[in-house]
Each structure stands twice: as C-alpha cells, then as structure tokens.
Design a protein around this motif. Sequence first.
Motif, PDB file in Angstrom:
ATOM      1  N   ALA A  71      -7.352 -11.717   4.566  1.00  0.00           N
ATOM      2  CA  ALA A  71      -6.006 -11.700   5.165  1.00  0.00           C
ATOM      3  C   ALA A  71      -4.992 -12.323   4.203  1.00  0.00           C
ATOM      4  O   ALA A  71      -3.901 -11.787   4.004  1.00  0.00           O
ATOM      5  N   GLU A  72      -5.366 -13.438   3.586  1.00  0.00           N
ATOM      6  CA  GLU A  72      -4.490 -14.068   2.592  1.00  0.00           C
ATOM      7  C   GLU A  72      -4.277 -13.140   1.401  1.00  0.00           C
ATOM      8  O   GLU A  72      -3.158 -13.011   0.887  1.00  0.00           O
ATOM      9  N   GLN A  73      -5.335 -12.464   0.977  1.00  0.00           N
ATOM     10  CA  GLN A  73      -5.246 -11.539  -0.147  1.00  0.00           C
ATOM     11  C   GLN A  73      -4.242 -10.433   0.158  1.00  0.00           C
ATOM     12  O   GLN A  73      -3.387 -10.106  -0.662  1.00  0.00           O
ATOM     13  N   ARG A  74      -4.336  -9.858   1.338  1.00  0.00           N
ATOM     14  CA  ARG A  74      -3.413  -8.787   1.743  1.00  0.00           C
ATOM     15  C   ARG A  74      -1.968  -9.295   1.739  1.00  0.00           C
ATOM     16  O   ARG A  74      -1.070  -8.619   1.250  1.00  0.00           O
ATOM     17  N   GLU A  75      -1.743 -10.469   2.256  1.00  0.00           N
ATOM     18  CA  GLU A  75      -0.393 -11.054   2.297  1.00  0.00           C
ATOM     19  C   GLU A  75       0.156 -11.285   0.885  1.00  0.00           C
ATOM     20  O   GLU A  75       1.324 -10.992   0.611  1.00  0.00           O
ATOM     21  N   ARG A  76      -0.677 -11.823   0.007  1.00  0.00           N
ATOM     22  CA  ARG A  76      -0.226 -12.107  -1.353  1.00  0.00           C
ATOM     23  C   ARG A  76       0.090 -10.820  -2.109  1.00  0.00           C
ATOM     24  O   ARG A  76       1.063 -10.749  -2.857  1.00  0.00           O
ATOM     25  N   LEU A  77      -0.735  -9.799  -1.900  1.00  0.00           N
ATOM     26  CA  LEU A  77      -0.461  -8.517  -2.547  1.00  0.00           C
ATOM     27  C   LEU A  77       0.819  -7.895  -1.988  1.00  0.00           C
ATOM     28  O   LEU A  77       1.642  -7.373  -2.743  1.00  0.00           O
ATOM     29  N   ALA A  78       0.995  -7.961  -0.690  1.00  0.00           N
ATOM     30  CA  ALA A  78       2.210  -7.416  -0.078  1.00  0.00           C
ATOM     31  C   ALA A  78       3.449  -8.125  -0.625  1.00  0.00           C
ATOM     32  O   ALA A  78       4.477  -7.481  -0.862  1.00  0.00           O
ATOM     33  N   ALA A  79       3.349  -9.412  -0.858  1.00  0.00           N
ATOM     34  CA  ALA A  79       4.475 -10.167  -1.412  1.00  0.00           C
ATOM     35  C   ALA A  79       4.832  -9.695  -2.820  1.00  0.00           C
ATOM     36  O   ALA A  79       5.963  -9.859  -3.272  1.00  0.00           O
ATOM     37  N   GLU A  80       3.874  -9.082  -3.508  1.00  0.00           N
ATOM     38  CA  GLU A  80       4.111  -8.536  -4.849  1.00  0.00           C
ATOM     39  C   GLU A  80       4.457  -7.057  -4.802  1.00  0.00           C
ATOM     40  O   GLU A  80       4.554  -6.405  -5.831  1.00  0.00           O
ATOM     41  N   GLY A  81       4.584  -6.497  -3.599  1.00  0.00           N
ATOM     42  CA  GLY A  81       4.946  -5.093  -3.459  1.00  0.00           C
ATOM     43  C   GLY A  81       3.775  -4.138  -3.435  1.00  0.00           C
ATOM     44  O   GLY A  81       3.960  -2.924  -3.482  1.00  0.00           O
ATOM     45  N   VAL A  82       2.571  -4.655  -3.346  1.00  0.00           N
ATOM     46  CA  VAL A  82       1.376  -3.808  -3.269  1.00  0.00           C
ATOM     47  C   VAL A  82       1.143  -3.485  -1.800  1.00  0.00           C
ATOM     48  O   VAL A  82       0.886  -4.373  -0.998  1.00  0.00           O
ATOM     49  N   LEU A  83       1.249  -2.209  -1.450  1.00  0.00           N
ATOM     50  CA  LEU A  83       1.100  -1.778  -0.070  1.00  0.00           C
ATOM     51  C   LEU A  83      -0.213  -1.035   0.129  1.00  0.00           C
ATOM     52  O   LEU A  83      -0.824  -0.558  -0.825  1.00  0.00           O
ATOM     53  N   PHE A  84      -0.598  -0.902   1.364  1.00  0.00           N
ATOM     54  CA  PHE A  84      -1.849  -0.252   1.726  1.00  0.00           C
ATOM     55  C   PHE A  84      -1.554   0.972   2.578  1.00  0.00           C
ATOM     56  O   PHE A  84      -0.653   0.947   3.413  1.00  0.00           O
ATOM     57  N   ASP A  85      -2.307   2.044   2.360  1.00  0.00           N
ATOM     58  CA  ASP A  85      -2.125   3.231   3.178  1.00  0.00           C
ATOM     59  C   ASP A  85      -2.792   3.006   4.541  1.00  0.00           C
ATOM     60  O   ASP A  85      -3.416   1.969   4.756  1.00  0.00           O
ATOM     61  N   PRO A  86      -2.681   3.962   5.465  1.00  0.00           N
ATOM     62  CA  PRO A  86      -3.266   3.776   6.803  1.00  0.00           C
ATOM     63  C   PRO A  86      -4.781   3.543   6.794  1.00  0.00           C
ATOM     64  O   PRO A  86      -5.320   2.958   7.735  1.00  0.00           O
ATOM     65  N   ARG A  87      -5.445   3.959   5.719  1.00  0.00           N
ATOM     66  CA  ARG A  87      -6.895   3.735   5.628  1.00  0.00           C
ATOM     67  C   ARG A  87      -7.232   2.431   4.918  1.00  0.00           C
ATOM     68  O   ARG A  87      -8.393   2.149   4.666  1.00  0.00           O
ATOM     69  N   GLY A  88      -6.202   1.642   4.582  1.00  0.00           N
ATOM     70  CA  GLY A  88      -6.428   0.338   3.961  1.00  0.00           C
ATOM     71  C   GLY A  88      -6.616   0.373   2.461  1.00  0.00           C
ATOM     72  O   GLY A  88      -7.136  -0.581   1.887  1.00  0.00           O
ATOM     73  N   ARG A  89      -6.195   1.461   1.815  1.00  0.00           N
ATOM     74  CA  ARG A  89      -6.371   1.598   0.371  1.00  0.00           C
ATOM     75  C   ARG A  89      -5.049   1.373  -0.360  1.00  0.00           C
ATOM     76  O   ARG A  89      -3.981   1.720   0.131  1.00  0.00           O
ATOM     77  N   VAL A  90      -5.176   0.843  -1.562  1.00  0.00           N
ATOM     78  CA  VAL A  90      -4.030   0.655  -2.447  1.00  0.00           C
ATOM     79  C   VAL A  90      -3.817   1.962  -3.208  1.00  0.00           C
ATOM     80  O   VAL A  90      -4.782   2.643  -3.576  1.00  0.00           O
ATOM     81  N   ALA A  91      -2.575   2.317  -3.451  1.00  0.00           N
ATOM     82  CA  ALA A  91      -2.262   3.536  -4.209  1.00  0.00           C
ATOM     83  C   ALA A  91      -2.862   3.450  -5.613  1.00  0.00           C
ATOM     84  O   ALA A  91      -2.830   2.399  -6.252  1.00  0.00           O
ATOM     85  N   ALA A  92      -3.397   4.560  -6.105  1.00  0.00           N
ATOM     86  CA  ALA A  92      -4.042   4.599  -7.417  1.00  0.00           C
ATOM     87  C   ALA A  92      -3.087   4.194  -8.533  1.00  0.00           C
ATOM     88  O   ALA A  92      -3.520   3.652  -9.553  1.00  0.00           O
ATOM     89  N   GLU A  93      -1.790   4.421  -8.356  1.00  0.00           N
ATOM     90  CA  GLU A  93      -0.812   4.072  -9.394  1.00  0.00           C
ATOM     91  C   GLU A  93      -0.743   2.573  -9.633  1.00  0.00           C
ATOM     92  O   GLU A  93      -0.217   2.130 -10.654  1.00  0.00           O
ATOM     93  N   ARG A  94      -1.224   1.784  -8.696  1.00  0.00           N
ATOM     94  CA  ARG A  94      -1.183   0.319  -8.817  1.00  0.00           C
ATOM     95  C   ARG A  94      -2.349  -0.226  -9.630  1.00  0.00           C
ATOM     96  O   ARG A  94      -2.388  -1.413  -9.932  1.00  0.00           O
ATOM     97  N   LEU A  95      -3.329   0.640  -9.965  1.00  0.00           N
ATOM     98  CA  LEU A  95      -4.499   0.163 -10.716  1.00  0.00           C
ATOM     99  C   LEU A  95      -4.145  -0.197 -12.144  1.00  0.00           C
ATOM    100  O   LEU A  95      -3.377   0.495 -12.798  1.00  0.00           O
ATOM    101  N   TRP A  96      -4.724  -1.282 -12.599  1.00  0.00           N
ATOM    102  CA  TRP A  96      -4.553  -1.764 -13.969  1.00  0.00           C
ATOM    103  C   TRP A  96      -5.924  -1.893 -14.593  1.00  0.00           C
ATOM    104  O   TRP A  96      -6.850  -2.294 -13.885  1.00  0.00           O
ATOM    105  N   PRO A  97      -6.175  -1.676 -15.783  1.00  0.00           N
ATOM    106  CA  PRO A  97      -5.352  -1.016 -16.783  1.00  0.00           C
ATOM    107  C   PRO A  97      -5.439   0.470 -16.627  1.00  0.00           C
ATOM    108  O   PRO A  97      -6.326   1.042 -16.129  1.00  0.00           O
TER     109      PRO A  97
END
Length: 97
Positions: A71-97
């Motif tokens: 839950a903390e991880q999700r909040e911290r990522l959201a604070a950085e603009g990382v959002l999750f789709d309805p299935r709980g996945r991060v958009a592939a464009e956010r992957l590094w490197p």
Amino acid sequence: MKPELREQILTILAEIPSGRVTTYGRIAAMTEGATPRLVARALRELPAGHDLPWFRVITASRKLADHPCAAEQRERLAAEGVLFDPRGRVAAERLWP
C-alpha cells in the motif's frame, strides 16, 4: 549473498529515476549473477533509515509484489505520477531502462 552482488543491486536501485519503475528481473539481468529472488531478498534486507527507492521495483507482470508495504509502495509511486490500470499494472512506458 555475496557482498559485491548486494552492492551491484543497491547501486542499480539507486539509479532508477523518479517516475519510472523496473522489475526484479531487469535488475538481476544488470548484475553479475543475481536472480530476481536475490534482488527481492536484498530489498527486504535494506537497513532502516535508508533512502533507496525500493518502491520503484515491481514484478515482471508490471504489478506490485504481495508484501506488507504494498500500500505504501502504491502511494509513493502515485506521488511520482506512476499510475496503475484497472488490472493493477503499470504502463509499459514507465519501465526503466
């Protein structure tokens, strides 16, 4: 775990830019012999008070791992603009490197 392998993992972890994520497997592939499980272990063993962005590491399916700080991880990522789709996945464009 060998100290030099742990150091490689932590060095890579420190390089993940804000607003981006990577996977346990991607970090493992950048080391000299770590596995995704070893990467997860290194993250679990981070000392209290560290400032490494552990929350930027997700599973290969681009979801959060099931752990007590998810839950903390999700909040911290959201604070950085990382959002999750309805299935709980991060958009592939956010992957590094």
